[in-house]
Design an enzyme around this catalytic site. Structure first.
Site, mmCIF file in Angstrom:
data_model
loop_
_atom_site.group_PDB
_atom_site.id
_atom_site.type_symbol
_atom_site.label_atom_id
_atom_site.label_comp_id
_atom_site.label_asym_id
_atom_site.label_seq_id
_atom_site.Cartn_x
_atom_site.Cartn_y
_atom_site.Cartn_z
ATOM 1 N N TYR A 122 17.993 79.253 34.088
ATOM 2 C CA TYR A 122 19.252 79.541 33.309
ATOM 3 C C TYR A 122 20.281 79.832 34.344
ATOM 4 O O TYR A 122 19.989 80.880 35.205
ATOM 5 C CB TYR A 122 18.816 80.614 32.324
ATOM 6 C CG TYR A 122 19.767 81.402 31.422
ATOM 7 C CD1 TYR A 122 20.654 80.222 30.797
ATOM 8 C CD2 TYR A 122 20.412 82.271 31.292
ATOM 9 C CE1 TYR A 122 21.718 80.405 29.835
ATOM 10 C CE2 TYR A 122 21.501 82.693 30.293
ATOM 11 C CZ TYR A 122 22.015 81.714 29.734
ATOM 12 O OH TYR A 122 22.971 82.075 28.877
ATOM 13 N N HIS B 41 -1.271 83.649 38.540
ATOM 14 C CA HIS B 41 -0.905 84.917 38.389
ATOM 15 C C HIS B 41 0.582 85.066 38.520
ATOM 16 O O HIS B 41 1.312 84.252 39.311
ATOM 17 C CB HIS B 41 -1.314 85.738 39.819
ATOM 18 C CG HIS B 41 -2.516 85.127 40.510
ATOM 19 N ND1 HIS B 41 -3.814 85.276 40.090
ATOM 20 C CD2 HIS B 41 -2.691 84.221 41.613
ATOM 21 C CE1 HIS B 41 -4.777 84.668 40.840
ATOM 22 N NE2 HIS B 41 -4.072 84.105 41.577
ATOM 23 N N GLY C 294 -4.664 95.150 -19.725
ATOM 24 C CA GLY C 294 -4.859 94.997 -21.094
ATOM 25 C C GLY C 294 -6.326 95.013 -21.278
ATOM 26 O O GLY C 294 -7.102 94.162 -20.706
#
Length: 401
Positions: free
Chosen positions: A310, A286, A63
């Protein structure tokens, strides 16, 4: 925005007589000082409204601020409703206003939808106030990026890059070395100590904190991670990790949430860790996975070690003591405990607890089956090489009488 402000004003107590500050929600770089200055200017001048404006070289979409012959703000014209002459104006509305509540209450209800977009423009309040012979002042903001709005993802990326540049410059002036600002990203919540060095391709995100003299990068991403003084981290991805003073991480390390690396410890090349505490001076150098584990101090985990945490249903923990030396290519099958000072041989699969000071080995004796390749893989390059080697060995043997 006109209807939104109308509803907000209706929600105010009828006894409210203060000022009303209206902000756009898409101006991410707007700072508190600019707002404080706007409110102070409004209260000093005593006008019905004060709006923030700025000058743009390319004001498309904004505007326009239209002033009268005396330079006073007369009205705001939205881009789609502006004439050709009005479009030449480069002073634009920033969409931030301070209104005296009484004239705002009386005027906002008079807004109409008689415009190209069929909306209630808040900007029309300015013209209505001026029509009542009330004064509207403008406070011009510079630099303009403080009030630039975001209308698409390209503008969002530009604003984010600008904020990042400001953050980086601030840290540089505070004593942090940032080698390549163009490839470095630092979030606002990040904290850096004196003489930290940030190398190219590094992202420091979330609530990451880095103590003095640490070296980060190149090509490193840290999210909500704590780094101790003097630590060196390169080509690493870490999230919700704690890295101790003087520790060394990388290259190509992946630290998942819950990783704690003690002072002077090491997490090396192609090592992944998760929910793991690695004590002071201990090293996982590593090609290893250390998950749901606790390793004591000054231990060395051999190359290629895997913590098998797991069992297909539940996760289990592994405990490794201090001054432990595990051989290469070990598997620790959790739950298992390895005592202080214990050793393990190369290729060992540890399924049972290892007492302190013990040597754990479970490799079967090596068996060599002479002539197997020639007999079972005839015609192959391996068989031919073996034959040549055998012939050469025979020709070099002492003559038999």
């Amino acid at each position: 925005t006109g209807r939104a402000v109308e509803m907000a004003v209706e929600a105010l107590p009828s006894s409210f007589v203060g000022d009303v500050l209206v902000l756009n929600g898409d101006v991410p770089l707007l700072d508190a000082d600019t707002l404080r200055d706007a409110v102070a200017a409004h209260r000093t001048t005593g006008t019905a409204a004060t709006l923030l404006t700025t000058l743009l070289d390319e004001p498309h979409g904004y505007g326009r601020i239209i002033r009268d012959d005396h330079g006073t703000v007369d009205r705001i014209v939205e881009h789609k409703d502006a004439t050709t002459v009005e479009l030449e104006v480069n002073e634009v509305n920033a969409g931030i206003y301070v209104f005296a509540s009484a004239p705002l209450r009386a005027t906002v209800t008079r807004l109409t939808q008689d415009n190209s977009q069929g909306e209630k423009y808040l900007t029309d309040v300015v013209g209505l106030l001026r029509g009542q012979q009330l004064t509207v002042s403008a406070s011009r903001v510079s630099p303009s990026w403080k009030v630039e709005g975001i209308n698409d993802r390209a503008q969002l990326a530009q604003a984010a890059a600008h904020l990042n540049a400001l953050i980086i410059r601030g840290w540089q002036l505070a004593g942090v070395t940032i080698v390549d600002p163009g490839t470095t990203w630092i979030d606002l919540q990040v904290t850096l100590g004196l003489d930290v060095e940030v190398k190219p391709g590094t992202q420091l995100l979330g609530a990451t904190t880095i103590d003095e003299r640490a070296v980060i990068g190149p090509d490193t991403t840290l999210v909500d991670t704590e780094v101790g003084a003097g630590a060196v981290i390169k080509r690493t991805d870490a999230t919700l990790a704690v890295i101790g003073e003087g520790a060394n991480v990388g290259p190509f390390s992946y630290l998942r949430p819950g990783t704690y690396l003690g002072a002077d410890g090491k997490i090396g090349t192609f090592v992944e860790t998760k929910n793991a505490t690695i004590g002071a001076g201990s090293k996982v150098p590593h090609l290893s996975y250390i998950g749901d584990a606790e390793i004591g101090e000054q231990s060395n985990i051999g190359a290629g070690t895997i913590v098998a945490n797991y069992d297909g249903v539940n996760k289990h923990r592994t405990t490794v003591g201090s001054h432990v030396r595990s051989g290469s290519h070990n598997v620790f099958v959790a739950p298992v405990t390895i005592g202080d000072g214990a050793y393990s041989g190369a290729g060992t699969v540890i399924r049972k607890d290892v007492p302190a000071g013990a040597l754990a080995v479970n490799v079967a004796p090596q068996r060599n089956m002479d002539g197997w390749v020639v007999a079972n893989r005839p015609g192959t390059a391996a068989a031919e090489a073996a034959s040549r080697s055998s012939d050469s060995g025979a020709s070099n043997s002492p003559a038999q009488n």
